[in-house]
Write a protein that holds these residues in place. Structure first.
Motif, PDB file in Angstrom:
ATOM      1  N   LYS A  53       0.840  -1.206   0.000  1.00  0.00           N
ATOM      2  CA  LYS A  53       0.000   0.000   0.000  1.00  0.00           C
ATOM      3  C   LYS A  53       0.876   1.257   0.000  1.00  0.00           C
ATOM      4  CE  LYS A  53      -3.829   2.182   2.483  1.00  0.00           C
ATOM      5  NZ  LYS A  53      -3.361   3.531   2.337  1.00  0.00           N
ATOM      6  N   LEU A  54       1.938   1.246   0.775  1.00  0.00           N
ATOM      7  CA  LEU A  54       2.854   2.379   0.809  1.00  0.00           C
ATOM      8  C   LEU A  54       3.495   2.595  -0.562  1.00  0.00           C
ATOM      9  CD1 LEU A  54       4.269   4.497   2.599  1.00  0.00           C
ATOM     10  CD2 LEU A  54       6.062   2.797   2.994  1.00  0.00           C
ATOM     11  N   LYS A  55       3.875   1.515  -1.211  1.00  0.00           N
ATOM     12  CA  LYS A  55       4.475   1.616  -2.548  1.00  0.00           C
ATOM     13  C   LYS A  55       3.469   2.186  -3.547  1.00  0.00           C
ATOM     14  CE  LYS A  55       6.812  -1.144  -6.044  1.00  0.00           C
ATOM     15  NZ  LYS A  55       7.228  -2.478  -6.456  1.00  0.00           N
ATOM     16  N   ARG A  56       2.243   1.699  -3.506  1.00  0.00           N
ATOM     17  CA  ARG A  56       1.195   2.202  -4.400  1.00  0.00           C
ATOM     18  C   ARG A  56       0.918   3.685  -4.139  1.00  0.00           C
ATOM     19  NH1 ARG A  56      -3.326  -0.456  -2.896  1.00  0.00           N
ATOM     20  NH2 ARG A  56      -2.299  -2.299  -2.132  1.00  0.00           N
ATOM     21  N   ASP A  57       0.856   4.032  -2.867  1.00  0.00           N
ATOM     22  CA  ASP A  57       0.618   5.437  -2.507  1.00  0.00           C
ATOM     23  C   ASP A  57       1.740   6.335  -3.020  1.00  0.00           C
ATOM     24  OD1 ASP A  57      -1.738   4.755  -1.289  1.00  0.00           O
ATOM     25  OD2 ASP A  57      -0.949   4.841   0.761  1.00  0.00           O
ATOM     26  N   GLN A  58       2.976   5.868  -2.911  1.00  0.00           N
ATOM     27  CA  GLN A  58       4.108   6.652  -3.412  1.00  0.00           C
ATOM     28  C   GLN A  58       4.023   6.824  -4.927  1.00  0.00           C
ATOM     29  OE1 GLN A  58       7.516   4.529  -1.927  1.00  0.00           O
ATOM     30  NE2 GLN A  58       7.511   5.624   0.041  1.00  0.00           N
ATOM     31  N   GLU A  59       3.648   5.761  -5.647  1.00  0.00           N
ATOM     32  CA  GLU A  59       3.500   5.849  -7.103  1.00  0.00           C
ATOM     33  C   GLU A  59       2.386   6.836  -7.467  1.00  0.00           C
ATOM     34  OE1 GLU A  59       2.853   1.880  -8.483  1.00  0.00           O
ATOM     35  OE2 GLU A  59       4.939   1.286  -8.147  1.00  0.00           O
ATOM     36  N   LEU A  60       1.262   6.762  -6.760  1.00  0.00           N
ATOM     37  CA  LEU A  60       0.163   7.692  -7.027  1.00  0.00           C
ATOM     38  C   LEU A  60       0.576   9.134  -6.739  1.00  0.00           C
ATOM     39  CD1 LEU A  60      -2.962   5.779  -5.650  1.00  0.00           C
ATOM     40  CD2 LEU A  60      -2.512   6.413  -8.005  1.00  0.00           C
ATOM     41  N   ASN A  61       1.299   9.338  -5.648  1.00  0.00           N
ATOM     42  CA  ASN A  61       1.770  10.686  -5.324  1.00  0.00           C
ATOM     43  C   ASN A  61       2.730  11.196  -6.386  1.00  0.00           C
ATOM     44  OD1 ASN A  61       0.261  10.955  -3.013  1.00  0.00           O
ATOM     45  ND2 ASN A  61       1.883  10.230  -1.652  1.00  0.00           N
ATOM     46  N   GLN A  62       3.572  10.315  -6.894  1.00  0.00           N
ATOM     47  CA  GLN A  62       4.509  10.713  -7.947  1.00  0.00           C
ATOM     48  C   GLN A  62       3.744  11.088  -9.217  1.00  0.00           C
ATOM     49  OE1 GLN A  62       7.317   7.664  -9.022  1.00  0.00           O
ATOM     50  NE2 GLN A  62       8.673   9.116 -10.052  1.00  0.00           N
ATOM     51  N   GLN A  63       2.723  10.312  -9.576  1.00  0.00           N
ATOM     52  CA  GLN A  63       1.915  10.633 -10.757  1.00  0.00           C
ATOM     53  C   GLN A  63       1.192  11.966 -10.561  1.00  0.00           C
ATOM     54  OE1 GLN A  63      -0.666   7.284 -11.289  1.00  0.00           O
ATOM     55  NE2 GLN A  63       0.927   5.992 -12.181  1.00  0.00           N
ATOM     56  N   ARG A  64       0.648  12.190  -9.386  1.00  0.00           N
ATOM     57  CA  ARG A  64      -0.027  13.464  -9.109  1.00  0.00           C
ATOM     58  C   ARG A  64       0.942  14.627  -9.192  1.00  0.00           C
ATOM     59  NH1 ARG A  64      -3.068  11.035  -4.016  1.00  0.00           N
ATOM     60  NH2 ARG A  64      -4.816  10.048  -5.075  1.00  0.00           N
ATOM     61  N   GLN A  65       2.160  14.415  -8.678  1.00  0.00           N
ATOM     62  CA  GLN A  65       3.171  15.466  -8.721  1.00  0.00           C
ATOM     63  C   GLN A  65       3.549  15.793 -10.162  1.00  0.00           C
ATOM     64  OE1 GLN A  65       4.157  17.126  -6.095  1.00  0.00           O
ATOM     65  NE2 GLN A  65       5.599  18.415  -7.188  1.00  0.00           N
ATOM     66  N   GLN A  66       3.706  14.756 -11.001  1.00  0.00           N
ATOM     67  CA  GLN A  66       4.025  14.976 -12.408  1.00  0.00           C
ATOM     68  C   GLN A  66       2.895  15.722 -13.111  1.00  0.00           C
ATOM     69  OE1 GLN A  66       4.873  11.057 -13.908  1.00  0.00           O
ATOM     70  NE2 GLN A  66       7.015  11.125 -13.281  1.00  0.00           N
ATOM     71  N   ALA A  67       1.655  15.345 -12.822  1.00  0.00           N
ATOM     72  CA  ALA A  67       0.519  16.033 -13.435  1.00  0.00           C
ATOM     73  C   ALA A  67       0.477  17.493 -12.998  1.00  0.00           C
ATOM     74  CB  ALA A  67      -0.783  15.327 -13.063  1.00  0.00           C
ATOM     75  N   LEU A  68       0.765  17.742 -11.739  1.00  0.00           N
ATOM     76  CA  LEU A  68       0.782  19.108 -11.235  1.00  0.00           C
ATOM     77  C   LEU A  68       1.904  19.919 -11.884  1.00  0.00           C
ATOM     78  CD1 LEU A  68      -0.402  21.145  -9.207  1.00  0.00           C
ATOM     79  CD2 LEU A  68       1.268  20.306  -7.553  1.00  0.00           C
ATOM     80  N   GLU A  69       3.070  19.309 -12.053  1.00  0.00           N
ATOM     81  CA  GLU A  69       4.187  19.999 -12.709  1.00  0.00           C
ATOM     82  C   GLU A  69       3.844  20.322 -14.158  1.00  0.00           C
ATOM     83  OE1 GLU A  69       7.596  17.513 -12.215  1.00  0.00           O
ATOM     84  OE2 GLU A  69       7.775  17.958 -10.074  1.00  0.00           O
ATOM     85  N   GLU A  70       3.211  19.372 -14.858  1.00  0.00           N
ATOM     86  CA  GLU A  70       2.834  19.617 -16.252  1.00  0.00           C
ATOM     87  C   GLU A  70       1.789  20.728 -16.341  1.00  0.00           C
ATOM     88  OE1 GLU A  70       0.859  17.351 -20.072  1.00  0.00           O
ATOM     89  OE2 GLU A  70       1.893  16.153 -18.555  1.00  0.00           O
ATOM     90  N   LYS A  71       0.842  20.738 -15.423  1.00  0.00           N
ATOM     91  CA  LYS A  71      -0.182  21.782 -15.404  1.00  0.00           C
ATOM     92  C   LYS A  71       0.457  23.146 -15.148  1.00  0.00           C
ATOM     93  CE  LYS A  71      -4.586  22.881 -13.198  1.00  0.00           C
ATOM     94  NZ  LYS A  71      -5.557  22.467 -12.184  1.00  0.00           N
TER      95      LYS A  71
END
Length: 177
Positions: A53-71
């Motif tokens: 779960k921690l690994k999945r959460d980290q991956e999701l946070n990384q994807q959200r961070q990338q989306a935020l950076e692109e925005k």
């Protein structure tokens, strides 16, 4: 003698004798000390599930961070286009260009027309419309994020291939249609 209520009830009912109850208690204590208890397996599986779960959460946070950076990058590019666009564009000459396989047109001045043809000015997408930008800025924007620059005439791209049978027939850039 009995450590829990279940053992006491089994002893009282006569289903288990005292020797067997002591033996079971010792086995449970030994298993608890060595980590072979059934609780250890449950704890191990819970720890594995938490790690996943921690690994999945980290991956999701990384994807959200990338989306935020692109925005953020997109917003910065739109702001750059708004600040540096050429504003005095209204003229009587139509310039046609292709955007997403559709032919679009802009009414511009003769000076801007010549600059677009020469490659000094580029056309960029801006919300619902288009903006004219100086070529160096358009190149910087295209380096950061592609998709904003619609038309950018580059003389290096217009050089014909060696085996082109129509190389001798040059089409002028300022052809009016």
């Amino acid at each position: 003698m009995a450590k829990n209520a279940l053992q006491a009830q089994l002893l009282k009912a006569g289903l288990v004798d005292t020797k067997k109850a002591k033996k079971l208690t010792k086995q449970a204590a030994h298993a608890k000390r060595t980590g072979n208890a059934p609780d250890a397996e449950i704890k191990k599986s819970v720890a594995e599930a938490q790690a996943e779960k921690l690994k999945r959460d980290q991956e999701l946070n990384q994807q959200r961070q990338q989306a935020l950076e692109e925005k953020t990058l997109r917003a910065n590019i739109v702001q750059m286009i708004n600040q540096h666009q050429i504003t005095d564009t209204q003229g009587d000459i139509e310039y046609r260009f292709v955007d997403d396989s559709k032919i679009k047109k802009m009414n511009i001045t003769q000076k801007l027309f010549d600059q677009i043809v020469a490659g000094h000015v580029s056309i960029a997408r801006l919300e619902e419309g288009y903006a004219l930008l100086p070529r160096p800025l358009a190149d910087r924007i295209n380096e950061k994020l592609e998709g904003f620059i619609v038309e950018s005439n580059d003389k290096a791209e217009d050089e014909p291939a060696e085996d082109d049978p129509y190389a001798a027939y040059v089409i002028p850039d300022d052809l009016m249609w």
